[in-house]
Design a protein around this motif. Sequence first.
Motif, PDB file in Angstrom:
ATOM      1  N   THR A   3     -77.230  85.509   9.056  1.00 60.01           N
ATOM      2  CA  THR A   3     -77.436  84.371   8.447  1.00 60.01           C
ATOM      3  C   THR A   3     -76.710  83.252   8.910  1.00 60.01           C
ATOM      4  O   THR A   3     -75.605  83.280   9.363  1.00 60.01           O
ATOM      5  N   PRO A   4     -77.594  82.152   9.064  1.00 59.46           N
ATOM      6  CA  PRO A   4     -77.022  80.918   9.902  1.00 59.46           C
ATOM      7  C   PRO A   4     -75.967  80.442   8.981  1.00 59.46           C
ATOM      8  O   PRO A   4     -75.826  80.555   7.892  1.00 59.46           O
ATOM      9  N   ALA A   5     -74.729  79.854   9.613  1.00 56.46           N
ATOM     10  CA  ALA A   5     -73.554  79.219   9.058  1.00 56.46           C
ATOM     11  C   ALA A   5     -73.849  77.858   8.396  1.00 56.46           C
ATOM     12  O   ALA A   5     -72.918  77.072   8.031  1.00 56.46           O
ATOM     13  N   PHE A   6     -75.215  77.614   8.567  1.00 58.50           N
ATOM     14  CA  PHE A   6     -75.463  76.078   7.774  1.00 58.50           C
ATOM     15  C   PHE A   6     -76.958  76.263   7.109  1.00 58.50           C
ATOM     16  O   PHE A   6     -77.701  77.138   7.191  1.00 58.50           O
ATOM     17  N   GLN A   7     -76.822  75.384   6.219  1.00 58.79           N
ATOM     18  CA  GLN A   7     -78.275  75.083   5.311  1.00 58.79           C
ATOM     19  C   GLN A   7     -78.751  73.869   5.687  1.00 58.79           C
ATOM     20  O   GLN A   7     -78.056  72.702   5.693  1.00 58.79           O
ATOM     21  N   ASP A  70     -72.769  72.839   6.676  1.00 55.46           N
ATOM     22  CA  ASP A  70     -71.919  73.950   7.063  1.00 55.46           C
ATOM     23  C   ASP A  70     -70.589  73.934   5.865  1.00 55.46           C
ATOM     24  O   ASP A  70     -70.608  73.018   4.872  1.00 55.46           O
ATOM     25  N   ALA A  71     -69.835  74.791   5.939  1.00 56.43           N
ATOM     26  CA  ALA A  71     -68.597  74.931   5.242  1.00 56.43           C
ATOM     27  C   ALA A  71     -67.685  73.811   4.963  1.00 56.43           C
ATOM     28  O   ALA A  71     -67.166  73.559   3.799  1.00 56.43           O
ATOM     29  N   LEU A 106     -74.405  76.065  18.293  1.00 59.37           N
ATOM     30  CA  LEU A 106     -74.915  77.195  17.211  1.00 59.37           C
ATOM     31  C   LEU A 106     -76.079  77.187  16.816  1.00 59.37           C
ATOM     32  O   LEU A 106     -76.276  78.027  16.060  1.00 59.37           O
ATOM     33  N   GLY A 107     -77.035  76.420  17.478  1.00 63.46           N
ATOM     34  CA  GLY A 107     -78.341  76.553  17.215  1.00 63.46           C
ATOM     35  C   GLY A 107     -78.833  75.347  16.137  1.00 63.46           C
ATOM     36  O   GLY A 107     -79.887  75.542  15.552  1.00 63.46           O
ATOM     37  N   LEU A 108     -78.013  74.635  15.900  1.00 66.05           N
ATOM     38  CA  LEU A 108     -77.988  73.571  14.531  1.00 66.05           C
ATOM     39  C   LEU A 108     -78.924  72.800  15.115  1.00 66.05           C
ATOM     40  O   LEU A 108     -79.941  72.261  14.445  1.00 66.05           O
ATOM     41  N   GLY A 109     -78.942  72.097  16.351  1.00 67.95           N
ATOM     42  CA  GLY A 109     -79.879  71.149  16.827  1.00 67.95           C
ATOM     43  C   GLY A 109     -81.468  71.537  16.742  1.00 67.95           C
ATOM     44  O   GLY A 109     -82.143  71.087  16.453  1.00 67.95           O
ATOM     45  N   GLU A 110     -81.427  72.877  17.175  1.00 69.13           N
ATOM     46  CA  GLU A 110     -82.786  73.620  17.306  1.00 69.13           C
ATOM     47  C   GLU A 110     -83.304  73.721  15.807  1.00 69.13           C
ATOM     48  O   GLU A 110     -84.589  73.465  15.866  1.00 69.13           O
TER      49      GLU A 110
END
Length: 175
Positions: A3-7, A70-71, A106-110
């Motif tokens: 699961t990604p660490a962001f929503q 993220d958290a 971390l893949g957030l930009g994509e």
Amino acid sequence: MSTPAFQIHRLPQIDADQRHALADLLIDCVEGGASVSFMHPLAPERAHAFWHGVAEGVARGERALLVAEDALGIAGTVQLVLAQPENQPHRADLAKMLVHRRARRLGLGEALMRAAEALARDCGKTLLVLDTVDGSDAERLYRRLGWQSCGVIPGYALWPQGGLCATHVFYRALP
């Protein structure tokens, strides 16, 4: 699959706490050397004023704002400028894709880009345009995601600490 660490979600309005977090994100990006329209040091008041203007555009439906959390809170954002001239209702500008330094690689930009493209489709847009610093990590991301180059404009803007940088203009036709 983990699961990604962001929503990622769309903000239909921006409250004071979110505006504060977005201002902190913008300041972090400028401190990190991102050429995103502001010079270093970026005063918190100036960052807050920018996000106040964005909030007004969101409230009027002229802009769509996506945030990634993220958290620790808001770690990234991207905007779609939906309001275009009457002969360009099919188009939107992608603007101010910002990722906090703590959340890079971390893949957030994509994920933000894919979410922005999906949102643009949902809004009836079939063409997106953007510009970014030539040779930047963002440029490499856009190319990897299938964006098409229009060309480079030399000496287009200043780096946050001074000195000219070139910008690279891209477009993406949405299927």
